[in-house]
Design a protein around this motif. Structure first.
Motif, PDB file in Angstrom:
ATOM      1  N   GLU A 194       0.840  -1.197   0.000  1.00 55.01           N
ATOM      2  CA  GLU A 194       0.000   0.000   0.000  1.00 55.01           C
ATOM      3  C   GLU A 194       0.877   1.251   0.000  1.00 55.01           C
ATOM      4  OE1 GLU A 194      -3.243   0.445  -0.011  1.00 55.01           O
ATOM      5  OE2 GLU A 194      -3.425   2.526   0.646  1.00 55.01           O
ATOM      6  N   PHE A 195       1.902   1.241   0.862  1.00 53.54           N
ATOM      7  CA  PHE A 195       2.739   2.415   1.010  1.00 53.54           C
ATOM      8  C   PHE A 195       3.480   2.758  -0.279  1.00 53.54           C
ATOM      9  CE2 PHE A 195       6.951   4.231   2.041  1.00 53.54           C
ATOM     10  CZ  PHE A 195       6.536   5.446   2.569  1.00 53.54           C
ATOM     11  N   LYS A 196       4.020   1.722  -0.915  1.00 50.04           N
ATOM     12  CA  LYS A 196       4.818   1.963  -2.107  1.00 50.04           C
ATOM     13  C   LYS A 196       3.969   2.014  -3.383  1.00 50.04           C
ATOM     14  CE  LYS A 196       8.796  -0.224  -2.385  1.00 50.04           C
ATOM     15  NZ  LYS A 196      10.093   0.450  -2.194  1.00 50.04           N
TER      16      LYS A 196
ATOM     17  N   LEU B 270       6.323  -6.501  -4.004  1.00 51.46           N
ATOM     18  CA  LEU B 270       7.755  -6.240  -4.076  1.00 51.46           C
ATOM     19  C   LEU B 270       8.420  -7.386  -4.820  1.00 51.46           C
ATOM     20  CD1 LEU B 270       8.327  -5.051  -0.387  1.00 51.46           C
ATOM     21  CD2 LEU B 270       7.730  -3.685  -2.403  1.00 51.46           C
ATOM     22  N   PRO B 271       9.507  -7.105  -5.523  1.00 47.93           N
ATOM     23  CA  PRO B 271      10.152  -8.158  -6.306  1.00 47.93           C
ATOM     24  C   PRO B 271      10.973  -9.100  -5.409  1.00 47.93           C
ATOM     25  CG  PRO B 271      11.366  -6.110  -6.544  1.00 47.93           C
ATOM     26  CD  PRO B 271      10.146  -5.778  -5.721  1.00 47.93           C
ATOM     27  N   ALA B 272      11.140 -10.321  -5.860  1.00 46.87           N
ATOM     28  CA  ALA B 272      11.972 -11.285  -5.135  1.00 46.87           C
ATOM     29  C   ALA B 272      13.378 -10.716  -4.986  1.00 46.87           C
ATOM     30  CB  ALA B 272      12.017 -12.612  -5.879  1.00 46.87           C
ATOM     31  N   GLY B 273      13.957 -10.916  -3.827  1.00 42.33           N
ATOM     32  CA  GLY B 273      15.304 -10.430  -3.577  1.00 42.33           C
ATOM     33  C   GLY B 273      15.350  -9.008  -3.041  1.00 42.33           C
ATOM     34  N   TYR B 274      14.199  -8.357  -3.028  1.00 38.49           N
ATOM     35  CA  TYR B 274      14.178  -6.985  -2.530  1.00 38.49           C
ATOM     36  C   TYR B 274      14.347  -6.979  -1.012  1.00 38.49           C
ATOM     37  CZ  TYR B 274      12.639  -2.200  -1.631  1.00 38.49           C
ATOM     38  OH  TYR B 274      12.572  -0.892  -1.210  1.00 38.49           O
TER      39      TYR B 274
ATOM     40  N   ILE C 284       4.575  -8.142   8.175  1.00 38.89           N
ATOM     41  CA  ILE C 284       5.046  -7.392   7.006  1.00 38.89           C
ATOM     42  C   ILE C 284       4.308  -7.880   5.772  1.00 38.89           C
ATOM     43  CG2 ILE C 284       7.085  -6.763   5.640  1.00 38.89           C
ATOM     44  CD1 ILE C 284       7.671  -6.119   8.455  1.00 38.89           C
ATOM     45  N   ARG C 285       3.662  -6.977   5.078  1.00 39.68           N
ATOM     46  CA  ARG C 285       2.997  -7.367   3.825  1.00 39.68           C
ATOM     47  C   ARG C 285       3.837  -6.910   2.643  1.00 39.68           C
ATOM     48  NH1 ARG C 285      -1.396  -4.921   0.603  1.00 39.68           N
ATOM     49  NH2 ARG C 285      -2.088  -6.538  -0.843  1.00 39.68           N
ATOM     50  N   THR C 286       4.266  -7.904   1.859  1.00 43.97           N
ATOM     51  CA  THR C 286       5.104  -7.610   0.688  1.00 43.97           C
ATOM     52  C   THR C 286       4.327  -7.796  -0.613  1.00 43.97           C
ATOM     53  OG1 THR C 286       5.810  -9.887   0.344  1.00 43.97           O
ATOM     54  CG2 THR C 286       7.079  -8.586   1.941  1.00 43.97           C
TER      55      THR C 286
ATOM     56  N   ARG D 180      10.037   2.435   8.649  1.00 47.85           N
ATOM     57  CA  ARG D 180       9.762   3.632   9.445  1.00 47.85           C
ATOM     58  C   ARG D 180       8.745   4.537   8.747  1.00 47.85           C
ATOM     59  NH1 ARG D 180      14.725   5.613   9.368  1.00 47.85           N
ATOM     60  NH2 ARG D 180      15.639   3.901  10.554  1.00 47.85           N
ATOM     61  N   GLU D 181       8.960   4.746   7.481  1.00 43.36           N
ATOM     62  CA  GLU D 181       8.061   5.629   6.737  1.00 43.36           C
ATOM     63  C   GLU D 181       6.646   5.056   6.625  1.00 43.36           C
ATOM     64  OE1 GLU D 181      11.935   6.947   4.132  1.00 43.36           O
ATOM     65  OE2 GLU D 181      10.187   6.121   3.081  1.00 43.36           O
ATOM     66  N   THR D 182       6.585   3.746   6.441  1.00 41.41           N
ATOM     67  CA  THR D 182       5.255   3.142   6.345  1.00 41.41           C
ATOM     68  C   THR D 182       4.523   3.262   7.681  1.00 41.41           C
ATOM     69  OG1 THR D 182       6.193   1.576   4.774  1.00 41.41           O
ATOM     70  CG2 THR D 182       3.993   1.087   5.606  1.00 41.41           C
TER      71      THR D 182
END
Lengths: 330, 330, 330, 330
Positions: free
Chosen positions: D182-184, D189-193, D219-221, D201-203
């Protein structure tokens, strides 16, 4: 077999001995006078060998066995695998049929099918063949097996990478039954009785037989009569080989030793400080496999002391043993 | 085998046929012209028989097999059971070693031991022997097996109460390899190829062999070369017996049929509305056992077409099949 | 529970009754006066419902439970799953660690890892939640479960296609402990004791509590004190609900019933011809789930009779039950 | 997770690094700058502690969580355990119903019953809780786990004698969802990220939330959207914590970290020579448990970022982990 198969009482006694030795600082290193002795490798079949005494199984032995087949009569020596059979320690046996039927009616021909699901220590419950990856000795911090292979190197949680039962091959050779029950005129030998070498020799004489290299030898103690009749007594101890009689057999270069007991050897052992030393002697040092929990009653009833013996272990990759239904044919 | 082992595509086709028939109201009752035919019991070995064609295994067949042993050479026909082998449907194979070692150092002799834990459809994964409790036919609301035994009566979630593999006994008899790959000069027969009876006959002629009652017959299609090389292709279909060639073999009163495939028979079947009809014909109607997923390559390479065949199924009480490592000896 | 969990003696008695009834031709059809009664579907939650009394779990019940949390104290009601715990019939429990470690040192950081392998009837050993697919009634040739679902239609060898435990959802609701041991001033109720409804009522009065719709009710009989102390006595029989007290609870529209026994109900039952009729009444007819083999000792010691109850069954697709560690919070 | 869960390609890369280090002689001893660092024991909860960060679960945290329950709405975070779900390495999942029904009609009431048989790595398949006996580090020839416990001492083939999941207790505490998707503003998110600490912190800031000691953090990726949709991609790698963000969370004294991935951490890791270093950091060094393979979609859809979190691991004696169906309640 495994150490935890000991009867609680016997186990405490073994443990007590072990503790004493540990206090004396003797536990970690095996002395020359221990059953397994000092360095036992490389094997006589080479430093890479994984078959042990199964190397004694030659085409000539097959032909020798063939010539013993005169009547075409087959004796099944394997016991039935079933719920309620004796199981040592925390081992288990579970066989179920999913669904009944597992496969529902399909096709115009309405075929149905059943599977069975098995869970258990497959090579170490019921009639069982002990492979060379089954027992070893803890020496100087390492678990060392047949031919010096170290468990730290060949162990793998999904199957041993060396000494797996798939390496053994097939036993088709001359077989000998040494019927101590018949020879001694008893019903069965008592638990803990260590058969002396002299009794093996005398029984063979009485049976007019000799052991030849590459033979398999089956020992009848009568203990097997307790199977499924008095499982507690069956597992609490057993008569069997002592160190002397074990050496008698390995000196004769047998390929495999079987018995109507769960460990082939006397339990408790002659020396209560030792836990299953005949296993170490036979399997770890000499590469001689075991066949345990055999049914030798019918063979004995017919006084069949010499026969073609056939056993083909499951090729379970990396397994320590195999279930089976070995046969004697005459 | 079981129906769910069909390749999705094949399965849909079988299903489509089944649905059509169901709509026509033909699904529930098997007509006389279905593969399995009308009432198939009592068996020729009596209304109580649980061994089927294994009754053809006589002492004379043992002696006949014995005479074929001339060199003492053994061929292992069982495949290695291992992680990654082809597994149909939802079946699984798990082999693990608890602990490494399973039994910690014990006694003054510091013995250590390993067990293996197995979980899986033991008689229906890898090289497998199909017992008479494996397949039947759903007729008039009942699942009927060999000799008319009804699953509703002998089924038991913890092991079949009839037709369990422990009833079968031991196969020690004359064996014949019919090598279609060699005869036809191909690498392997294509999936779905239904071997005609004429090809069995011609190959036997070319090999100068005849089938006798109580023999076991192994069919080499070449499909087994895909094992562990292309598991997907291995499982997607296979060449094998059609109804005509199955009848050819049962007419010859064989005791068992084996092949280098997972179902012995052509998949998909000649008639796409039928699901594994040869299984029903052989096992359910004629009591002829199957041996599947054999490795026949070495035998074929040496052109060993006639041999002593030995297979001793595990005596797993109430199981539908057995794993094993059958052997050919010459 | 399942019928085979009966003590041999109790089992014979149940069987004897069954045989008598069968001889009278009454076995096949359930009469109106049988525990489960006549047609019990559709359920009050609709003809498609698969959750039963779990439908009584509403946001309001969550809030009601929340308000009972005043101290933040958690009581674990689940027993430890371990080797040697009571297991009925042929069920088994096996937990092993492959390898030790299972995952060998890897990476520059030399990580090692362990897994555990489990084999067993996971939803029916130890502390267990009985789902709606666990018990039914054989009526007119069909096995009929909650809401009239027929096993012949939703049964699947690889997991039920209806009534699987994944449908149930989460129990977060008001919980009540009825402590009969405290009320009656005994150590534990005797096996076979069928708790009368009056005793439930009187104990509730003594505890100044009432049952409300959507509550879960836990019954303490003291029988649980035998767990791992006298497993044989634990499994041979038990005190618990009779038909009258079961109806008392379902009349109060509970969502779940738990106890410190393996079957919630008196074994043997008041009527020795009946096998686990309270199971049928609660689960099959009323959709009320069971929680068995609970540890209620700590809760009782602290006299915690009203609490927030939380249990979240494993979402095992098509399973008949679930293991778990339910909690009471106050 | 375990090392073998790495995608073949990733695995080779890790291995390559390991080999290089081994050649440099750095493999055996962990340097101070390795993820897990130097000696990490005794733990802050004492030299005997076996619960790790679960010690942060206090009655006050229960009450704090209680106050977050305002609507009585429950979110199930556990995935369904089913055939075909992603399974790393040689792990397996088997669920079958013996018999259908397992218990045949019994008693005048003709009760029938079903069990389910489960076989598999129960604490390490599907939604799973990693206990403190799951991962450790091989240092100077020993496998060392949380609080300095040595596997050579507490390992047992039938269940760990220390750090078993039965020691952990129950998680009933404040929960936080950090929704990076949601934040980004991405799908996943891609594998390996490797998520940087700044993004956590920002989220949190964007969600107006802070982490407090004893909280659990999910953590939701977005990676979880691949579950059962593209199992191959799901298992081939994943986004997740890097060392910096892992330290951010342990600095905040969380009790548990969960995610919609199979390992919580970026795979492959930032430093390709490291294998699952975040596991070591969190579990081995800091005693912080993991919850893997969660379903966080519904929670995210409703923007529920703060909630009561409840998870009660199975009390499987000596197990390395637990299956479960954790819940969020608001």
């Amino acid at each position: 077999m495994k150490p935890t198969t000991l009867h609680p009482a016997a186990y405490v006694s073994v443990l007590a001995g072990a503790i004493v030795l540990a206090l004396l600082g003797l536990g970690a290193v095996l002395a020359d006078d221990t059953p397994i002795g000092s360095k036992w490798w490389p094997s006589e079949w080479g430093a890479d060998d994984q078959r042990g005494a199964a190397n004694r199984l030659t085409p000539d032995k097959v032909l020798e066995a063939r010539d013993l087949i005169q009547q075409g009569r087959i004796y099944q020596l394997g016991r039935i695998y079933e719920h309620g059979m004796p199981l040592p320690g925390k081992r288990h046996f579970s066989l179920t049929i999913p669904g009944l039927p597992t496969g529902a009616p399909t096709g115009a021909n309405q075929i149905v099918s059943n599977d069975e699901l098995f869970s258990g220590e497959i090579g170490q419950v019921g009639t069982q063949f002990d492979g060379l990856g089954h027992v070893g000795a803890h020496v100087d911090g390492e678990d060392i097996f047949y031919n010096g292979f170290k468990l730290g190197e060949f162990g793998d949680p999904y199957g041993l990478q060396k000494l797996g039962v798939e390496n053994v091959g097939v036993f088709f050779t001359r077989g000998i039954l040494i019927d101590l029950v018949e020879f001694k005129g008893v019903d069965r030998l008592p638990a803990g009785y260590a058969i002396p070498a002299s009794e093996l020799r005398e029984t063979l004489d009485a049976q007019s037989l000799e052991i030849r290299p590459g033979d398999i030898v089956l020992i009848r103690t009568g203990h097997g009569q307790l199977w499924m009749r008095d499982n507690e007594a069956y597992g609490a101890g057993e008569p069997g080989l002592g160190m002397e009689s074990a050496k008698f057999l390995t000196d004769h270069k047998v390929a495999l030793i079987g018995a109507d007991t769960w460990a082939i050897e006397a339990v408790p052992h002659e020396d209560p400080d030792q836990a299953f030393p005949v296993h170490q002697w036979n399997i770890t040092r000499n590469g001689v496999h075991h066949l345990e929990n055999l049914d030798l009653e019918e063979l004995a009833a017919d006084k069949v002391y010499e026969f073609a013996f056939v056993f083909s272990p499951l090729r379970l990759k990396g397994a320590t043993g195999s279930p089976g239904n070995p046969i004697a044919v005459r």
